[in-house]
Design an enzyme around this catalytic site. Structure first.
Site, PDB file in Angstrom:
ATOM      1  N   HIS A 130       0.815  -1.210   0.000  1.00  0.00           N
ATOM      2  CA  HIS A 130       0.000   0.000   0.000  1.00  0.00           C
ATOM      3  C   HIS A 130       0.856   1.271   0.000  1.00  0.00           C
ATOM      4  O   HIS A 130       0.338   2.366  -0.227  1.00  0.00           O
ATOM      5  CB  HIS A 130      -0.934  -0.008   1.220  1.00  0.00           C
ATOM      6  CG  HIS A 130      -2.188   0.786   1.017  1.00  0.00           C
ATOM      7  ND1 HIS A 130      -2.476   1.462  -0.149  1.00  0.00           N
ATOM      8  CD2 HIS A 130      -3.246   1.022   1.842  1.00  0.00           C
ATOM      9  CE1 HIS A 130      -3.633   2.067  -0.040  1.00  0.00           C
ATOM     10  NE2 HIS A 130      -4.128   1.824   1.166  1.00  0.00           N
ATOM     11  N   ASP A 186      -2.250   2.198  -4.573  1.00  0.00           N
ATOM     12  CA  ASP A 186      -3.476   2.620  -3.901  1.00  0.00           C
ATOM     13  C   ASP A 186      -4.585   1.588  -4.121  1.00  0.00           C
ATOM     14  O   ASP A 186      -4.496   0.742  -5.029  1.00  0.00           O
ATOM     15  CB  ASP A 186      -3.927   3.985  -4.409  1.00  0.00           C
ATOM     16  CG  ASP A 186      -2.940   5.088  -4.040  1.00  0.00           C
ATOM     17  OD1 ASP A 186      -2.263   4.944  -3.003  1.00  0.00           O
ATOM     18  OD2 ASP A 186      -2.842   6.072  -4.810  1.00  0.00           O
TER      19      ASP A 186
END
Length: 458
Positions: free
Chosen positions: A429, A433
């Site tokens: 992450h 995204d």
């Protein structure tokens, strides 16, 4: 070291009241150790040559002669160990790869006295990634094992000595050894039967206590007996996998997103063309090639999933090397299908089939597992319904496939059974995204449910 001693001895020697440092040097070191040289009136087997001018005193000559004899003795001992006749050859640990500096000697495949042929494996070295064979450089008989099983060895380490002229000796079986020599316990028992031993008078038995034994406290833990436990050392491959997975958890910001795929069309495509596919290409058509092609399409649509963080930079790769996780009896290995974007279904199936065979028989090389930009793990072959795979460092994402299960689905307003598969994408992450991750899985779903998209590139 020996040449340094001789130079110091000659330098300190007094020649006609003068040190050799004040006159022209008389000796120098030559690399040929066994040359026979004439030097100022005496002949000596030495590595020291003398200049024509000057001379060396008698005391210095005696000291040099003693040191030379000592060196000759040492050299003879060394040569006798390494065999002047060239009959003995050494089996050494081979080069194991750029990223591997050492390994563990797992086991010997041959024992002293056994015959070996050229390039026949005699031992196995277990590394962090693969198992490597140590082969015999010559045909002959194992004379001696130098290293021991369980030792850490480096490339070039000698592990065995092979005699090219010796004859193999028959190794007696353990059962034959046991039959030829009766156990000492039996001998002792037979001798005890022949000589009776006096029995002591019986002791008076004590009266049983009327008080019951105290019960075990409820708070005391009931531990299992130690004889029902086994302790074995971890293999280097298992240690490496454990360290890499823990590093992945400590380094990456792991997040997983899920989706489901209707496998009806891909299963029908496989059923319709599986016989023609085998006849033309010599390999079966599986589901993995379809998912590899779908992953390539998704990576091209979402290139950030194919990228990696390097310090303060992001490296985008314009090629797709798909790592395929393969479970083997020795542990998990991840061979790489390189340049998958340039392959068709047949090329992918052939490459996966070849790599899987090598992984299971232990012949896969380091180069075949190096690199990789994206990983696919198929836990469905073992019956997994849903899981959250862990990223294979230094990649940024991994796709998890699962088992195909018929479930009731609404199609055209009707509830019908459909072969469904859950898929999972674990991603870093820090770089990817949620939007890109969801679009990535959505692209794989669209391509697998309708493979015609690959033909039309839509």
């Amino acid at each position: 070291m020996f040449s340094g001693i001789v130079r110091r001895k000659i330098t300190l020697a007094q020649v006609n009241g003068q040190s050799l440092s004040k006159i022209r040097p008389r000796c120098y070191v030559n690399s040929q150790k066994e040359a026979i040289l004439a030097c100022q009136g005496y002949v000596q087997s030495s590595s020291y040559h003398c200049f024509a001018s000057g001379y060396i005193s008698a005391n210095s000559r005696r000291e040099v002669t003693q040191l030379i004899r000592m060196e000759s003795f040492i050299q003879q001992r060394i040569r006798s160990f390494s065999s002047e006749s060239g009959d003995l050859v050494d089996a050494v640990v081979p080069f194991m790869g750029e990223s591997i500096s050492d390994g563990t000697l797992a086991k010997f495949l041959k024992q002293p006295g056994e015959r070996v042929e050229v390039d026949e494996p005699i031992a196995q070295i277990e590394t962090d990634k693969v198992t490597i064979d140590v082969t015999s450089p010559e045909a002959g008989v194992i004379q001696q094992l130098i290293a021991k099983e369980g030792e850490t060895v480096e490339p070039g380490t000698k592990i065995a000595v092979i005699s090219k002229s010796a004859e193999a000796t028959a190794q007696p079986a353990p059962a034959e050894k046991a039959a030829s020599q009766p156990p000492p316990a039996e001998k002792k028992e037979s001798s005890e039967k022949q000589i009776p031993t006096p029995q002591p008078p019986p002791k008076p038995t004590a009266k049983k206590s009327s008080t019951p034994s105290p019960k075990t406290m409820a708070s005391e833990p009931q531990l299992p007996p130690k004889d029902r436990e086994r302790r074995v050392p971890m293999t280097r491959l298992r240690k490496r996998v454990a360290n890499r997975l823990k590093d992945s958890q400590n380094t990456f910001a792991l997040l997983t997103t899920f989706n489901e795929i209707d496998m009806t069309n891909l299963m029908k495509l496989r059923s319709d063309y599986k016989d023609a596919f085998v006849e033309k290409h010599g390999v079966k058509l599986g589901f993995m090639s379809g998912f590899v092609k779908a992953a390539v399409s998704a990576l091209q649509h979402q290139p950030v999933v194919n990228a990696v963080i390097d310090g303060d930079d992001i490296i985008y790769r314009d090629y797709v090397d798909i790592s395929i996780a393969v479970g083997t009896p020795k542990g998990l290995v991840v061979p790489v299908v390189r340049n998958a974007e340039n392959m068709n279904f047949a090329d992918i199936e052939k490459e996966i089939n070849s790599l899987a065979k090598k992984a299971n028989d232990g012949s896969i090389s380091i180069d075949e597992m190096a690199g990789g930009t994206f990983t696919i793990s198929n836990g469905g072959v073992y019956g997994s319904l849903l899981s959250t795979p862990i990223i294979n460092p230094p990649q940024s994402a991994i796709l998890g496939m699962h088992s195909i299960v018929n479930r009731p689905m609404v199609v055209g307003g009707n509830v019908v059974p459909r072969p469904m598969m859950y898929i999972a994408l674990t991603y870093d992450h820090r770089l990817i995204d949620g939007r890109e991750a969801v679009f990535f899985l959505r692209r794989i779903k669209d391509v697998v449910e309708d493979p015609r998209r690959l033909l039309l590139d839509v």
